[in-house]
Design an enzyme around this catalytic site. Structure first.
Site, PDB file in Angstrom:
ATOM      1  N   ASN A 164      11.011  53.269  83.039  1.00  0.00           N
ATOM      2  CA  ASN A 164      11.636  53.749  81.794  1.00  0.00           C
ATOM      3  C   ASN A 164      10.596  54.140  80.741  1.00  0.00           C
ATOM      4  OD1 ASN A 164      13.457  54.278  79.719  1.00  0.00           O
ATOM      5  ND2 ASN A 164      14.713  52.501  80.179  1.00  0.00           N
ATOM      6  N   TYR A 165       9.743  55.078  81.084  1.00  0.00           N
ATOM      7  CA  TYR A 165       8.670  55.496  80.176  1.00  0.00           C
ATOM      8  C   TYR A 165       9.214  56.301  79.007  1.00  0.00           C
ATOM      9  CZ  TYR A 165       4.644  58.062  78.411  1.00  0.00           C
ATOM     10  OH  TYR A 165       3.672  58.611  77.583  1.00  0.00           O
ATOM     11  N   ARG A 224      16.630  60.660  90.989  1.00  0.00           N
ATOM     12  CA  ARG A 224      16.325  62.090  91.038  1.00  0.00           C
ATOM     13  C   ARG A 224      17.375  62.929  90.314  1.00  0.00           C
ATOM     14  NH1 ARG A 224      13.974  60.900  96.585  1.00  0.00           N
ATOM     15  NH2 ARG A 224      11.753  61.308  96.277  1.00  0.00           N
ATOM     16  N   GLY A 225      18.077  62.320  89.365  1.00  0.00           N
ATOM     17  CA  GLY A 225      19.037  63.078  88.573  1.00  0.00           C
ATOM     18  C   GLY A 225      20.105  63.718  89.426  1.00  0.00           C
ATOM     19  N   GLU A 235      18.036  47.544  78.096  1.00  0.00           N
ATOM     20  CA  GLU A 235      18.365  46.210  78.591  1.00  0.00           C
ATOM     21  C   GLU A 235      19.814  45.831  78.294  1.00  0.00           C
ATOM     22  OE1 GLU A 235      14.069  46.694  77.812  1.00  0.00           O
ATOM     23  OE2 GLU A 235      15.842  46.904  76.539  1.00  0.00           O
ATOM     24  N   ASP A 242      21.097  53.646  82.697  1.00  0.00           N
ATOM     25  CA  ASP A 242      21.403  52.212  82.649  1.00  0.00           C
ATOM     26  C   ASP A 242      22.546  51.868  83.597  1.00  0.00           C
ATOM     27  OD1 ASP A 242      19.498  52.239  80.677  1.00  0.00           O
ATOM     28  OD2 ASP A 242      20.915  52.037  79.018  1.00  0.00           O
TER      29      ASP A 242
END
Length: 311
Positions: free
Chosen positions: A164-165, A227-228, A33, A257
């Site tokens: 954001n697991y 997807r990076g 955050e 972020d």
């Protein structure tokens, strides 16, 4: 106020190698955050961050850093009964960093619904940014997030939910229970390919496009899939938009972020979905070129340096 967000910001210690061998460590702060808040502030937006830190030097570093980056911390609080949390980053390979959390019982995990209500109601924002990290911290933090969702609905505030697991903080079963409840309330849902499954009941095929379609049918306004190295894709009722990742020499991997900040920045500016993805991928490229996380987030004029259309 353009964006309101809250959650735990910790002290971040980044080692130069295996922790068991000792060596030097860089001291900074970390938290999804606050990382997004800093990214948005650098891109010219007004952001308020609410959270609790310990009444300690670590907490002072958190608040001082956020203030220095132009983030409004007037809603932050100090908790004299708990310390500021700590996260250790241990690099093992260029693409692999082990993360060790020391957050149980921290000040940040004890944020209350009351403090969130006060911060939200003082100046209802255009966007509420929530992540799946906050509900994993404690029951009180989860209640605070639920109240924020309720307040967003009452004030017609756009909700951006970043799944954001973090497997170190809670199980996929627990995360799925919360995300399935929250996802339909999101105007913008941001997730990686594998995180989409947490937002849906079992039985949906392992295909990002099909999963996004199911989420749209449940009421999600827009699904953005990170997807990076393959870039990012946004799904909405208008269709699918994809943008490849920018080819830059990556030094760090904490660029998620900055991606979110870039996307929300362009959204706040009224840009098209394609332009949002372009700013997001540009911001991600700048952050990835930095060993830290938020430290490499770009300023307002920097994305344009990567080429035409990167504004």
């Amino acid at each position: 106020m353009s964006v309101f967000t809250f959650g735990e910001t910790t002290i971040a210690l980044r080692g130069s190698g295996p922790l068991r061998l000792g060596g030097s460590m860089d001291v900074s702060i970390a938290g999804a955050e606050s990382g997004v808040a800093i990214g948005l502030a650098r891109l010219g937006h007004e952001v308020r961050w609410a959270g609790a830190v310990g009444d300690d030097e670590a907490g002072e570093l958190v608040l001082r850093t956020l203030r220095a980056e132009g983030v409004d911390v007037s809603a932050a609080s100090r908790d004299s009964g708990a310390p500021t949390g700590l996260v250790l980053f241990e690099p093992r390979l260029p693409e692999l960093t082990r993360v060790h959390h020391y957050r149980a019982g921290s000040a940040g995990s004890r944020i209350t619904a009351c403090s969130v209500a006060e911060a939200f109601s003082a100046a209802p924002p255009r966007v509420l940014y929530l992540t799946g990290v906050t509900p994993a911290l404690s029951r009180t933090a989860r209640s605070a997030a639920c109240l924020a969702l309720q307040l967003a609905a009452e004030h017609s505030t756009l909700v951006c939910l970043d799944v954001n697991y973090q497997a170190e903080l809670w199980s996929s079963g627990e995360a799925g229970e919360v995300m399935r409840e929250w996802a339909p309330k999101a105007d913008v849902l941001i997730a990686s390919d594998d995180e989409l499954a947490l937002c849906l009941p079992s039985g949906v095929p392992d295909d990002a496009g099909l999963r996004a379609k199911e989420l749209l049918a449940l009421g999600v306004g827009e699904v953005v899939v990170r997807r990076g190295a393959a870039g990012a894709t946004a799904y909405s009722v208008q269709g699918r938009v994809h943008r490849p990742a920018l080819a830059v020499r990556a030094v760090g991997s904490a660029d998620a972020d900055a991606f979110v900040a870039g996307y929300l920045s362009a959204l706040l500016d009224g840009s098209t979905t394609a332009a949002r993805l372009e700013r997001a991928t540009a911001a991600r490229a700048f952050a990835g070129a930095s060993r830290g996380g938020w430290e490499g987030a770009p300023g307002r004029s920097e994305p344009a340096r990567l080429g035409p259309g990167m504004r």
